[in-house]
Design an enzyme around this catalytic site. Sequence first.
Site, PDB file in Angstrom:
ATOM      1  N   HIS A 202       0.846  -1.196   0.000  1.00 33.16           N
ATOM      2  CA  HIS A 202       0.000   0.000   0.000  1.00 33.16           C
ATOM      3  C   HIS A 202       0.882   1.247   0.000  1.00 33.16           C
ATOM      4  O   HIS A 202       1.787   1.372   0.834  1.00 33.16           O
ATOM      5  CB  HIS A 202      -0.904  -0.008   1.237  1.00 33.16           C
ATOM      6  CG  HIS A 202      -1.696   1.248   1.381  1.00 33.16           C
ATOM      7  ND1 HIS A 202      -1.486   2.130   2.411  1.00 33.16           N
ATOM      8  CD2 HIS A 202      -2.669   1.789   0.611  1.00 33.16           C
ATOM      9  CE1 HIS A 202      -2.315   3.156   2.279  1.00 33.16           C
ATOM     10  NE2 HIS A 202      -3.045   2.964   1.194  1.00 33.16           N
ATOM     11  N   SER A 203       0.642   2.153  -0.937  1.00 35.35           N
ATOM     12  CA  SER A 203       1.329   3.437  -1.023  1.00 35.35           C
ATOM     13  C   SER A 203       2.849   3.223  -1.056  1.00 35.35           C
ATOM     14  O   SER A 203       3.349   2.577  -1.962  1.00 35.35           O
ATOM     15  CB  SER A 203       0.879   4.332   0.132  1.00 35.35           C
ATOM     16  OG  SER A 203       1.326   5.653  -0.047  1.00 35.35           O
ATOM     17  N   TYR A 204       3.588   3.750  -0.077  1.00 34.96           N
ATOM     18  CA  TYR A 204       5.034   3.551  -0.011  1.00 34.96           C
ATOM     19  C   TYR A 204       5.384   2.065  -0.050  1.00 34.96           C
ATOM     20  O   TYR A 204       6.408   1.674  -0.620  1.00 34.96           O
ATOM     21  CB  TYR A 204       5.580   4.189   1.271  1.00 34.96           C
ATOM     22  CG  TYR A 204       7.039   3.918   1.549  1.00 34.96           C
ATOM     23  CD1 TYR A 204       8.029   4.560   0.818  1.00 34.96           C
ATOM     24  CD2 TYR A 204       7.420   3.041   2.562  1.00 34.96           C
ATOM     25  CE1 TYR A 204       9.372   4.322   1.087  1.00 34.96           C
ATOM     26  CE2 TYR A 204       8.750   2.797   2.833  1.00 34.96           C
ATOM     27  CZ  TYR A 204       9.725   3.435   2.089  1.00 34.96           C
ATOM     28  OH  TYR A 204      11.050   3.201   2.356  1.00 34.96           O
ATOM     29  N   GLY A 205       4.506   1.239   0.487  1.00 32.52           N
ATOM     30  CA  GLY A 205       4.718  -0.204   0.443  1.00 32.52           C
ATOM     31  C   GLY A 205       4.816  -0.734  -0.979  1.00 32.52           C
ATOM     32  O   GLY A 205       5.455  -1.752  -1.234  1.00 32.52           O
ATOM     33  N   GLY A 206       4.183  -0.042  -1.933  1.00 34.99           N
ATOM     34  CA  GLY A 206       4.290  -0.424  -3.332  1.00 34.99           C
ATOM     35  C   GLY A 206       5.698  -0.271  -3.866  1.00 34.99           C
ATOM     36  O   GLY A 206       6.167  -1.093  -4.662  1.00 34.99           O
TER      37      GLY A 206
END
Length: 97
Positions: free
Chosen positions: A73-77
């Site tokens: 998710h978000s930065y996790g991408g």
Amino acid sequence: MSTYVLIHAAWHTGEHYWPTASLLRAAGHHVFTPTMSGNRLGDQKTTGLAESIESVVEFISERNLGDVVLVGHSYGGIVITGVADRIAHRLRRLVYL
């Protein structure tokens, strides 16, 4: 059933995925919600992308996980893209949320 590793956004922890993990587990899946380096209690807030990627690589490798659906998710991408570059042989699919 599938094995999911759910990677949180910046400034969050794996705990944010617990409700989602509960639903997936109820459906019979194996689900992990690690907290990346730099976001754990007491971690330095100067942790960079390389350390975040490495912490997820280590998490998956230490548990000998394979055929993983890796969700970011978000930065996790950004993080899961780096993880895939390092251990693609352990992953089935990347999901960008």
